[in-house]
Design a protein around this motif. Structure first.
Motif, mmCIF file in Angstrom:
data_model
loop_
_atom_site.group_PDB
_atom_site.id
_atom_site.type_symbol
_atom_site.label_atom_id
_atom_site.label_comp_id
_atom_site.label_asym_id
_atom_site.label_seq_id
_atom_site.Cartn_x
_atom_site.Cartn_y
_atom_site.Cartn_z
ATOM 1 N N ARG A 114 -30.317 -22.701 28.375
ATOM 2 C CA ARG A 114 -28.878 -22.689 28.619
ATOM 3 C C ARG A 114 -28.655 -22.482 30.111
ATOM 4 N NH1 ARG A 114 -32.151 -19.974 26.387
ATOM 5 N NH2 ARG A 114 -31.131 -19.778 24.377
ATOM 6 N N ARG A 115 -27.450 -22.831 30.596
ATOM 7 C CA ARG A 115 -27.098 -22.629 32.004
ATOM 8 C C ARG A 115 -26.227 -21.390 32.128
ATOM 9 N NH1 ARG A 115 -28.232 -27.156 35.211
ATOM 10 N NH2 ARG A 115 -29.667 -28.478 34.010
ATOM 11 N N ILE A 116 -26.539 -20.561 33.089
ATOM 12 C CA ILE A 116 -25.800 -19.312 33.283
ATOM 13 C C ILE A 116 -25.200 -19.297 34.687
ATOM 14 C CG2 ILE A 116 -25.942 -16.797 33.326
ATOM 15 C CD1 ILE A 116 -26.340 -18.024 30.542
ATOM 16 N N ALA A 117 -23.908 -19.037 34.768
ATOM 17 C CA ALA A 117 -23.215 -19.004 36.051
ATOM 18 C C ALA A 117 -23.754 -17.882 36.931
ATOM 19 C CB ALA A 117 -21.716 -18.821 35.826
ATOM 20 N N GLY A 118 -23.849 -18.168 38.217
ATOM 21 C CA GLY A 118 -24.287 -17.155 39.162
ATOM 22 C C GLY A 118 -23.185 -16.152 39.431
ATOM 23 N N PRO A 119 -23.509 -15.066 40.108
ATOM 24 C CA PRO A 119 -22.511 -14.014 40.373
ATOM 25 C C PRO A 119 -21.327 -14.498 41.204
ATOM 26 C CG PRO A 119 -24.527 -13.652 41.646
ATOM 27 C CD PRO A 119 -24.829 -14.718 40.658
ATOM 28 N N ASP A 120 -21.512 -15.602 41.922
ATOM 29 C CA ASP A 120 -20.423 -16.128 42.753
ATOM 30 C C ASP A 120 -19.715 -17.304 42.090
ATOM 31 O OD1 ASP A 120 -22.633 -17.768 42.900
ATOM 32 O OD2 ASP A 120 -22.334 -18.294 45.011
ATOM 33 N N SER A 172 -17.335 -18.780 38.763
ATOM 34 C CA SER A 172 -16.400 -18.372 37.714
ATOM 35 C C SER A 172 -15.960 -19.607 36.933
ATOM 36 C CB SER A 172 -15.177 -17.694 38.324
ATOM 37 O OG SER A 172 -14.402 -18.646 39.051
ATOM 38 N N THR A 173 -15.134 -19.389 35.923
ATOM 39 C CA THR A 173 -14.603 -20.503 35.140
ATOM 40 C C THR A 173 -13.843 -21.479 36.034
ATOM 41 O OG1 THR A 173 -14.442 -19.124 33.158
ATOM 42 C CG2 THR A 173 -13.110 -21.111 33.202
ATOM 43 N N CYS A 174 -13.096 -20.959 36.996
ATOM 44 C CA CYS A 174 -12.375 -21.821 37.934
ATOM 45 C C CYS A 174 -13.344 -22.695 38.729
ATOM 46 C CB CYS A 174 -11.536 -20.974 38.878
ATOM 47 S SG CYS A 174 -10.757 -21.908 40.211
ATOM 48 N N ASP A 175 -14.415 -22.113 39.223
ATOM 49 C CA ASP A 175 -15.386 -22.874 40.013
ATOM 50 C C ASP A 175 -15.997 -24.017 39.201
ATOM 51 O OD1 ASP A 175 -15.206 -21.221 42.351
ATOM 52 O OD2 ASP A 175 -16.376 -19.712 41.286
ATOM 53 N N LEU A 176 -16.378 -23.723 37.968
ATOM 54 C CA LEU A 176 -16.958 -24.761 37.107
ATOM 55 C C LEU A 176 -15.934 -25.855 36.837
ATOM 56 C CD1 LEU A 176 -18.834 -22.579 34.428
ATOM 57 C CD2 LEU A 176 -19.574 -23.194 36.732
ATOM 58 N N SER A 177 -14.693 -25.439 36.605
ATOM 59 C CA SER A 177 -13.613 -26.385 36.307
ATOM 60 C C SER A 177 -13.367 -27.334 37.473
ATOM 61 C CB SER A 177 -12.315 -25.638 35.984
ATOM 62 O OG SER A 177 -12.452 -24.838 34.838
ATOM 63 N N VAL A 178 -13.307 -26.785 38.672
ATOM 64 C CA VAL A 178 -13.048 -27.600 39.868
ATOM 65 C C VAL A 178 -14.150 -28.633 40.052
ATOM 66 C CG1 VAL A 178 -12.946 -27.530 42.394
ATOM 67 C CG2 VAL A 178 -11.642 -25.878 41.044
ATOM 68 N N ALA A 179 -15.395 -28.210 39.881
ATOM 69 C CA ALA A 179 -16.520 -29.130 40.059
ATOM 70 C C ALA A 179 -16.472 -30.272 39.044
ATOM 71 C CB ALA A 179 -17.840 -28.375 39.945
ATOM 72 N N ALA A 185 -13.546 -25.462 29.848
ATOM 73 C CA ALA A 185 -14.510 -24.694 30.640
ATOM 74 C C ALA A 185 -14.628 -23.270 30.138
ATOM 75 C CB ALA A 185 -14.097 -24.692 32.112
ATOM 76 N N ASP A 186 -15.852 -22.749 30.149
ATOM 77 C CA ASP A 186 -16.050 -21.343 29.776
ATOM 78 C C ASP A 186 -17.276 -20.761 30.459
ATOM 79 O OD1 ASP A 186 -14.057 -20.232 27.952
ATOM 80 O OD2 ASP A 186 -14.595 -21.906 26.646
ATOM 81 N N CYS A 187 -17.136 -19.504 30.861
ATOM 82 C CA CYS A 187 -18.251 -18.686 31.361
ATOM 83 C C CYS A 187 -18.568 -17.661 30.274
ATOM 84 C CB CYS A 187 -17.876 -17.990 32.668
ATOM 85 S SG CYS A 187 -18.221 -18.945 34.141
ATOM 86 N N ASN A 188 -19.237 -18.123 29.236
ATOM 87 C CA ASN A 188 -19.520 -17.251 28.096
ATOM 88 C C ASN A 188 -20.429 -16.080 28.460
ATOM 89 O OD1 ASN A 188 -18.140 -18.772 25.952
ATOM 90 N ND2 ASN A 188 -19.623 -20.355 26.420
ATOM 91 N N SER A 189 -21.281 -16.282 29.463
ATOM 92 C CA SER A 189 -22.217 -15.226 29.836
ATOM 93 C C SER A 189 -21.494 -13.954 30.273
ATOM 94 C CB SER A 189 -23.143 -15.707 30.952
ATOM 95 O OG SER A 189 -22.406 -16.059 32.111
ATOM 96 N N ARG A 190 -20.225 -14.077 30.685
ATOM 97 C CA ARG A 190 -19.466 -12.916 31.137
ATOM 98 C C ARG A 190 -18.993 -12.037 29.976
ATOM 99 N NH1 ARG A 190 -20.999 -15.104 35.494
ATOM 100 N NH2 ARG A 190 -19.682 -15.193 37.363
ATOM 101 N N ILE A 191 -18.934 -12.594 28.777
ATOM 102 C CA ILE A 191 -18.400 -11.817 27.649
ATOM 103 C C ILE A 191 -19.434 -11.619 26.536
ATOM 104 C CG2 ILE A 191 -16.035 -12.578 28.106
ATOM 105 C CD1 ILE A 191 -16.319 -14.441 25.641
ATOM 106 N N VAL A 192 -20.683 -12.001 26.803
ATOM 107 C CA VAL A 192 -21.757 -11.855 25.821
ATOM 108 C C VAL A 192 -22.719 -10.767 26.286
ATOM 109 C CG1 VAL A 192 -23.815 -12.971 24.866
ATOM 110 C CG2 VAL A 192 -21.649 -14.202 24.919
ATOM 111 N N ASN A 193 -23.070 -9.887 25.379
ATOM 112 C CA ASN A 193 -24.066 -8.855 25.662
ATOM 113 C C ASN A 193 -25.441 -9.522 25.740
ATOM 114 O OD1 ASN A 193 -25.855 -6.725 25.727
ATOM 115 N ND2 ASN A 193 -24.926 -5.595 24.037
#
Length: 350
Positions: A68-74, A76-83, A164-172
């Motif tokens: 799976r792909r995990i967003a880096g600390p820099d 966010s959902t906005c960044d992925l969406s823009v790209a 778009a979603d950054c699921n890694s931010r809300i998953v333990n």
């Protein structure tokens, strides 16, 4: 009152039959697709190191997911969406000044306020209204059919729709029952007026809130703000009753597909491409069995990205489109399903 509501929510009513209500909306076409996933790849083997009890082979056997792909600390959902949006716009050959509507499907917004859509609007310098739609893994289906209303009625000439979603931010990430399932990503499409032979030949949006406790995030909203007790209990993380969600998803997806096919007077064999929400390969295979079709007729990428929630369907659409698998006049079956409980199924004529 609140206690009664809370108690009732724990006992899903889940009707034995789904709604048979469908709609149709023609005169709309998809003129561009785009997608983006973070560069950080986390394989099942790597996950084993951070999540005790996660056996790599077991994960693949039970879910079909290898990485799976995990967003880096820099990121966010906005960044992925823009790209993803920039790629869709480049493919379609359109500019920011051409877009007059922005709808973002996400349940992992950068902030509760303002909406992620407003952040994306600013980054892309759009002169357009912008708003989010929250329907979890059905988010893209809700967003694209909402935007299509504006286009079909002449109130939008070019609508940008993002899932778009950054699921890694809300998953333990230490919870072996849920951490292996989710990844981060974004997908986008551009909608424009089309011929009356193009658009949503038949579609269904639906919800059953009695099943809300089967897939939820208890803390973080107005009812249960995040406090020390919530953090200690892990209530700010996503929870899922995996066994019952699996059974609900297989039944609901298969029945919803049959309903929209019947409404359009078509059969599953008339479909050019099947695009299902990439939640779990076993769900996809079970739906294929119920529908009486070969699993290889369904385009899958869950093995590469895991469950990317609202990004799932547009990610598949963009990949299939980039591979030349979609042609003018093709009928694409799309189905998203997830927390709410919500689902959205459509037959889209390209």
């Amino acid at each position: 009152m609140d206690e009664a509501i809370s108690s009732a929510a724990k006992i899903p009513r889940l009707s034995s039959t789904i709604t048979r209500r469908t709609c149709s909306l023609m005169g709309v076409q998809i003129v561009g697709t785009g997608s983006y996933v973070p560069s950080n790849v986390v394989t099942n083997l790597q996950l084993q190191d951070q999540c005790p009890g996660c056996d790599p082979d077991w994960i693949e056997q039970r879910t079909g997911i290898r990485e799976r792909r995990i967003a880096g600390p820099d990121e966010s959902t906005c960044d992925l969406s823009v790209a993803a949006a920039q790629k869709a716009m480049a493919q379609a050959g359109v500019y920011a000044k051409d877009v007059d509507l922005l709808v973002v499907g996400t349940f992992t917004p950068d902030y509760h306020c303002p909406s992620t859509a407003c952040l994306v609007q600013d980054r892309l310098t759009l002169d357009a209204p912008a708003f989010d739609i929250s329907a979890a893994c059905s988010g893209f289906m809700y967003a694209v059919t909402t935007a299509a209303q504006y286009v079909a009625t002449g109130n939008s000439k070019l609508a940008l729709v993002i899932g778009a979603d950054c699921n890694s931010r809300i998953v333990n990430q230490t919870d072996r029952t849920i951490a292996p399932l989710f990844g981060d990503g974004a997908g986008a499409v551009l909608l424009a007026p089309g011929t009356m032979e193009q658009g949503f030949k038949s579609y269904q949006l639906a919800a059953d809130g009695s099943g809300c406790a089967m897939l939820d995030r208890p803390a973080g909203g107005a009812k249960r703000p995040v406090d020390v007790a919530a953090l200690e209990a892990g209530e700010h993380f996503l929870r899922m009753d995996g066994r019952n969600v699996f059974k609900w998803a297989v039944r609901t997806v298969a029945e919803s597909i049959e309903v929209v096919l019947e409404s359009a007077q078509m059969t599953i064999h008339d479909i050019s491409l099947l695009v299902l929400h990439q939640a779990n390969q076993r769900i996809i295979d079970a739906v294929a069995t119920k529908l009486g079709i070969s699993p290889d007729r369904i385009f899958n990428n869950v093995h590469k990205y895991g469950n990317t929630s609202a990004a799932s369907i547009p990610l598949v659409l963009d990949e299939a489109n980039s591979l030349g698998m979609i042609e003018r006049g093709d009928t694409i079956l799309m189905c998203g399903f997830g927390a709410g409980l919500t689902w959205g199924t459509s037959l889209f004529v390209w």
